[in-house]
Design a protein around this motif. Sequence first.
Motif, mmCIF file in Angstrom:
data_model
loop_
_atom_site.group_PDB
_atom_site.id
_atom_site.type_symbol
_atom_site.label_atom_id
_atom_site.label_comp_id
_atom_site.label_asym_id
_atom_site.label_seq_id
_atom_site.Cartn_x
_atom_site.Cartn_y
_atom_site.Cartn_z
ATOM 1 N N PRO B 184 0.815 -1.225 0.000
ATOM 2 C CA PRO B 184 0.000 0.000 0.000
ATOM 3 C C PRO B 184 0.845 1.269 0.000
ATOM 4 N N ILE B 185 2.102 1.146 0.412
ATOM 5 C CA ILE B 185 2.945 2.342 0.456
ATOM 6 C C ILE B 185 3.191 2.887 -0.953
ATOM 7 N N LEU B 186 3.185 2.024 -1.979
ATOM 8 C CA LEU B 186 3.542 2.499 -3.314
ATOM 9 C C LEU B 186 2.531 3.498 -3.884
ATOM 10 N N PRO B 187 1.209 3.194 -3.827
ATOM 11 C CA PRO B 187 0.266 4.217 -4.285
ATOM 12 C C PRO B 187 0.318 5.506 -3.452
ATOM 13 N N ARG B 188 0.621 5.355 -2.145
ATOM 14 C CA ARG B 188 0.745 6.554 -1.312
ATOM 15 C C ARG B 188 1.929 7.396 -1.760
ATOM 16 N N VAL B 189 3.038 6.726 -2.045
ATOM 17 C CA VAL B 189 4.200 7.434 -2.564
ATOM 18 C C VAL B 189 3.827 8.138 -3.866
ATOM 19 N N GLY B 190 3.104 7.403 -4.722
ATOM 20 C CA GLY B 190 2.674 7.994 -5.983
ATOM 21 C C GLY B 190 1.907 9.279 -5.753
ATOM 22 N N LYS B 191 1.042 9.263 -4.751
ATOM 23 C CA LYS B 191 0.234 10.449 -4.473
ATOM 24 C C LYS B 191 1.103 11.622 -4.022
ATOM 25 N N VAL B 192 2.051 11.364 -3.112
ATOM 26 C CA VAL B 192 2.874 12.487 -2.660
ATOM 27 C C VAL B 192 3.831 12.948 -3.748
ATOM 28 N N LEU B 193 4.091 12.094 -4.737
ATOM 29 C CA LEU B 193 4.937 12.527 -5.850
ATOM 30 C C LEU B 193 4.121 13.275 -6.898
#
Lengths: 265, 295
Positions: B184-193
Amino acid sequence: MTATLEGSTAETTGHAVRLSGVHKSFGTGRDAVAALAGVDLDVSPGEFVCLLGASGCGKTTLLNLIANLDQPSAGEIELTTSRPAVMFQEAALMPWLTAAANVELPLKLAGVARGERKARTGELLELVRLSGAGHKRPHELSGGMRQRVALARALASATHSENGEQRPALLLMDEPFSALDAITRDVLQDELVRIWEATGTAVVFVTHDVREAVRLGQRVVLLSSRPGKVVQQWRVDGLAGQDEINAVDVINRRLREVISNHAAA
Amino acid sequence: MPQREGATAEPDAATVEAGLDALDTPVAAAQRVSGRRRFTRTVLPPVGFLVLVVAVWQALWAAAFWPEYQLPAPLTVGTELWNLFTGGDAFGFVWTSVHRAVLGFAIAILIATPLGLLVAKVRLVRAGIGPFLSGLQSLPSVAWVPAAVLWFGVEPAAMYVVLLLGSVPSIANGLVAGIDQIPPILPRVGKVLGAGRLATARHILLPAALPGYLAGLKQGWAFSWRSLMAAEIIATSPLLGKGLGAYLDDGRFLNDMSTVISAIVLILLVGVGIELVVFRPLERAVLRARGLGSL
């Protein structure tokens, strides 16, 4: 000596982040759990602030709110900076991309032209001293190197965002070094200070390590747990030697006091 | 001579860091295995096993436990296969079946991919058809043959329906599993990027789900091939042309065991061949790039 600050830092001129009366609860009705209850916090442009607290104090929640990954239940969050750069405890690099492509990803998402992207990626890798490792995949890097790639990527997402217009930058870090071994952590803490000085970005750094907070921060903000609230703040800028040890002691004592309040409940 | 403190200059931060990087970087464990080594490790064991099977077969045949029409000599089957290849019949059978399977598989991908995305990302769709999709996987596709024949007659359409009912669920399920396994961290990272919904799907979700999707495709191919063979064996007609399944059924009809075994060998060869030539290298490349899998 450590100077204890009462309430908010009223004398600051301008701010990068301003939180006023921020509440956050999860769930609804009876089952609702208050994670944050009325947090007021100002961060000046270029300031390094450490948020300190035990588990359950809502440090991470607070960071997520500032990063706009979540919305506050009440209160206001005001950012005058460009989009904040965020770093998590895990590097969370995309495993199918090389280190350089990971750094380039936010630039790509922002539609930066190819040539500029490559140049900027090169600069950022240089900044975290990984110029030679751009072609490597995350699994070929050590934990510390991965975290530096993550830092470069976070900076890439922040600094370009407004076209031409220079706005202060903001870096949000959620216990970024806590999963690393002690030697690597020590080196990366120095690296972070160097990069902070070089880029002039404001930093909000979440940690549960008092020593780390005092060593890195200009200001340490102690949060209470369940619900999270600002308990006390200390200015710890430029402390060294015995002063630094004293500050760690003072803050540690206060932290233990806050934690032991939960034993009764 | 005792070392005095401060006798050497303190190394600068960059040097310390470079040293740390050199020490901590994971050592590339697997050196390139030489071609001969690889041959003895991966090719010889299965070939040895095959030789053993044929030897046992030969022995059983020589002992004459069973009549010839139940257990022909290995040489008889070998001759049948040889004639099939030299006479060119084998290519005709294989082509009839393989072009059907490939076409059906392509259609299955086109249907299963959006279906899998929907099931993975839309809660109501998942709750509604998710259980049926997994359930369908455990239903042998032969079970669809009678229905397909009654609906479409003994026509190519019936074959494709059976094939699709067999392969679509496994491809879709593979994609769903691939998406579910994304940290789940990957989509969250995507969002902050700064990734929006579409950019998240394109740059993060799809590449992250690729290994699971590929596993689903591989299984989907196996199911396509199996379902098609089931359909070809049961529903035979001159109109359909003669594929491997029909050839196998010929053997049964003529009481010719060597034809039956030849057909089985050909069916296996195609299934294993496509897996080895298409899916294995693809999967390897994807996993290796991510530092997964030991192959």
